[in-house]
Write a protein that holds these residues in place. Structure first.
Motif, mmCIF file in Angstrom:
data_model
loop_
_atom_site.group_PDB
_atom_site.id
_atom_site.type_symbol
_atom_site.label_atom_id
_atom_site.label_comp_id
_atom_site.label_asym_id
_atom_site.label_seq_id
_atom_site.Cartn_x
_atom_site.Cartn_y
_atom_site.Cartn_z
ATOM 1 N N THR A 128 2.917 51.376 12.628
ATOM 2 C CA THR A 128 1.850 50.403 12.865
ATOM 3 C C THR A 128 0.641 50.717 11.995
ATOM 4 O OG1 THR A 128 2.545 49.932 15.132
ATOM 5 C CG2 THR A 128 0.236 49.501 14.576
ATOM 6 N N ALA A 129 0.231 49.741 11.199
ATOM 7 C CA ALA A 129 -0.882 49.944 10.266
ATOM 8 C C ALA A 129 -1.159 48.637 9.531
ATOM 9 C CB ALA A 129 -0.543 51.026 9.252
ATOM 10 N N VAL A 130 -2.259 48.637 8.809
ATOM 11 C CA VAL A 130 -2.496 47.588 7.820
ATOM 12 C C VAL A 130 -1.874 48.067 6.512
ATOM 13 C CG1 VAL A 130 -4.202 46.261 6.536
ATOM 14 C CG2 VAL A 130 -4.610 46.838 8.947
ATOM 15 N N TYR A 131 -1.035 47.230 5.935
ATOM 16 C CA TYR A 131 -0.327 47.580 4.707
ATOM 17 C C TYR A 131 -0.992 46.883 3.519
ATOM 18 C CZ TYR A 131 3.363 49.934 7.247
ATOM 19 O OH TYR A 131 4.066 50.833 8.019
ATOM 20 N N TYR A 132 -1.277 47.675 2.489
ATOM 21 C CA TYR A 132 -1.939 47.190 1.283
ATOM 22 C C TYR A 132 -1.026 47.371 0.074
ATOM 23 C CZ TYR A 132 -6.159 47.806 4.119
ATOM 24 O OH TYR A 132 -7.110 47.748 5.116
ATOM 25 N N CYS A 133 -1.014 46.387 -0.795
ATOM 26 C CA CYS A 133 -0.356 46.595 -2.081
ATOM 27 C C CYS A 133 -1.422 46.874 -3.131
ATOM 28 C CB CYS A 133 0.505 45.406 -2.474
ATOM 29 S SG CYS A 133 -0.389 43.936 -2.995
ATOM 30 N N ALA A 134 -0.998 47.517 -4.197
ATOM 31 C CA ALA A 134 -1.928 47.906 -5.242
ATOM 32 C C ALA A 134 -1.216 47.966 -6.579
ATOM 33 C CB ALA A 134 -2.554 49.255 -4.913
ATOM 34 N N VAL A 135 -1.989 47.777 -7.633
ATOM 35 C CA VAL A 135 -1.477 47.860 -9.001
ATOM 36 C C VAL A 135 -2.039 49.104 -9.657
ATOM 37 C CG1 VAL A 135 -1.383 46.769 -11.258
ATOM 38 C CG2 VAL A 135 -1.299 45.364 -9.198
ATOM 39 N N ARG A 136 -1.157 49.864 -10.299
ATOM 40 C CA ARG A 136 -1.588 51.102 -10.928
ATOM 41 C C ARG A 136 -2.001 50.842 -12.370
ATOM 42 N NH1 ARG A 136 1.053 56.309 -12.845
ATOM 43 N NH2 ARG A 136 -0.581 57.820 -12.372
ATOM 44 N N TYR B 40 -4.784 53.703 -8.790
ATOM 45 C CA TYR B 40 -4.527 52.277 -8.570
ATOM 46 C C TYR B 40 -5.854 51.533 -8.644
ATOM 47 C CZ TYR B 40 0.187 53.526 -7.130
ATOM 48 O OH TYR B 40 1.478 54.000 -7.105
ATOM 49 N N ASN B 41 -5.938 50.520 -9.469
ATOM 50 C CA ASN B 41 -7.240 49.899 -9.681
ATOM 51 C C ASN B 41 -7.355 48.473 -9.158
ATOM 52 O OD1 ASN B 41 -5.422 49.166 -11.649
ATOM 53 N ND2 ASN B 41 -6.934 48.989 -13.273
ATOM 54 N N TYR B 42 -6.280 47.879 -8.675
ATOM 55 C CA TYR B 42 -6.375 46.575 -8.023
ATOM 56 C C TYR B 42 -5.708 46.693 -6.656
ATOM 57 C CZ TYR B 42 -7.507 44.607 -12.604
ATOM 58 O OH TYR B 42 -8.094 44.319 -13.807
ATOM 59 N N TRP B 43 -6.370 46.111 -5.649
ATOM 60 C CA TRP B 43 -5.904 46.220 -4.273
ATOM 61 C C TRP B 43 -5.919 44.859 -3.592
ATOM 62 C CZ3 TRP B 43 -4.366 50.820 -1.936
ATOM 63 C CH2 TRP B 43 -4.581 51.976 -2.699
ATOM 64 N N GLY B 44 -4.941 44.651 -2.699
ATOM 65 C CA GLY B 44 -4.947 43.457 -1.870
ATOM 66 C C GLY B 44 -5.800 43.664 -0.627
ATOM 67 N N GLN B 45 -5.860 42.619 0.185
ATOM 68 C CA GLN B 45 -6.667 42.665 1.401
ATOM 69 C C GLN B 45 -5.922 43.242 2.591
ATOM 70 O OE1 GLN B 45 -10.042 41.832 1.611
ATOM 71 N NE2 GLN B 45 -9.699 41.995 -0.583
ATOM 72 N N GLY B 46 -4.616 43.332 2.493
ATOM 73 C CA GLY B 46 -3.829 43.948 3.548
ATOM 74 C C GLY B 46 -3.186 42.957 4.492
ATOM 75 N N THR B 47 -2.086 43.396 5.103
ATOM 76 C CA THR B 47 -1.402 42.612 6.123
ATOM 77 C C THR B 47 -1.056 43.547 7.287
ATOM 78 O OG1 THR B 47 0.443 41.101 6.559
ATOM 79 C CG2 THR B 47 0.910 42.940 5.086
ATOM 80 N N GLN B 48 -1.271 43.072 8.498
ATOM 81 C CA GLN B 48 -1.091 43.909 9.679
ATOM 82 C C GLN B 48 0.380 43.963 10.082
ATOM 83 O OE1 GLN B 48 -3.480 45.668 11.713
ATOM 84 N NE2 GLN B 48 -1.594 46.486 12.618
ATOM 85 N N VAL B 49 0.855 45.176 10.313
ATOM 86 C CA VAL B 49 2.192 45.394 10.877
ATOM 87 C C VAL B 49 2.010 46.152 12.185
ATOM 88 C CG1 VAL B 49 4.393 46.580 10.598
ATOM 89 C CG2 VAL B 49 3.356 45.390 8.648
ATOM 90 N N THR B 50 2.519 45.589 13.259
ATOM 91 C CA THR B 50 2.429 46.222 14.567
ATOM 92 C C THR B 50 3.839 46.372 15.133
ATOM 93 O OG1 THR B 50 0.270 45.216 14.964
ATOM 94 C CG2 THR B 50 1.427 46.112 16.869
ATOM 95 N N VAL B 51 4.182 47.599 15.496
ATOM 96 C CA VAL B 51 5.512 47.890 16.033
ATOM 97 C C VAL B 51 5.358 48.352 17.476
ATOM 98 C CG1 VAL B 51 7.652 49.153 15.710
ATOM 99 C CG2 VAL B 51 6.243 48.570 13.720
ATOM 100 N N SER B 52 5.910 47.604 18.383
ATOM 101 C CA SER B 52 5.820 47.966 19.799
ATOM 102 C C SER B 52 7.033 48.787 20.209
ATOM 103 C CB SER B 52 5.723 46.705 20.651
ATOM 104 O OG SER B 52 6.904 45.938 20.533
ATOM 105 N N SER B 53 6.817 49.657 21.187
ATOM 106 C CA SER B 53 7.903 50.545 21.632
ATOM 107 C C SER B 53 8.719 49.918 22.754
ATOM 108 C CB SER B 53 7.320 51.874 22.100
ATOM 109 O OG SER B 53 6.378 51.652 23.134
#
Length: 124
Positions: free
Chosen positions: A91-99, A111-124
């Motif tokens: 569970t986290a916010v996942y970001y992609c980036a360009v190196r 890495y010099n370019y970054w996205g805004q992120g997408t939330q991933v939540t994993v319930s047990s």
């Protein structure tokens, strides 16, 4: 203007799978490595996976090795992260980036370019 847009996040149960996508626009990144990072609540952002410019070389954090797969489609200027056997600790916010360079690395400062992120939540 360079823009990275992540998609594919959501709420899933432990053991489920998700595929994240990161579409880049503004320029072509076919000569650059790309990576995925994540930040859980209260924790620092950490490296998840990286792929070189050609897609032939990949690098993974130990915590996701064997469960996550990074891939890219240079024709679509898009990088993907397939996540299988998800755990609550993913569970986290996942970001992609360009190196800045063509090879893989886990160092965030390269890495010099970054996205805004997408939330991933994993319930047990």
């Amino acid at each position: 203007q360079v823009q990275l847009v992540e998609s594919g996040g959501g709420l899933v149960q432990a053991g489920d799978s998700l595929r994240l996508a990161c579409a880049a626009s503004g320029r072509t990144f076919s000569s650059n490595a790309m990576g995925w990072f994540r930040q859980a609540p209260g924790k620092e952002r950490e490296f998840v996976a990286a792929i070189d410019w050609s897609g032939s070389s990949t690098l993974y954090a130990d915590s996701v090795k064997g469960r996550f797969t990074i891939s890219r489609d240079n024709g679509k200027n898009t990088v993907y992260l397939r996540m299988n056997s998800l755990k609550p600790e993913d569970t986290a916010v996942y970001y992609c980036a360009v190196r800045q360079y063509s090879g893989t690395s886990s160092r965030q400062t390269s890495y010099n370019y970054w996205g805004q992120g997408t939330q991933v939540t994993v319930s047990s």
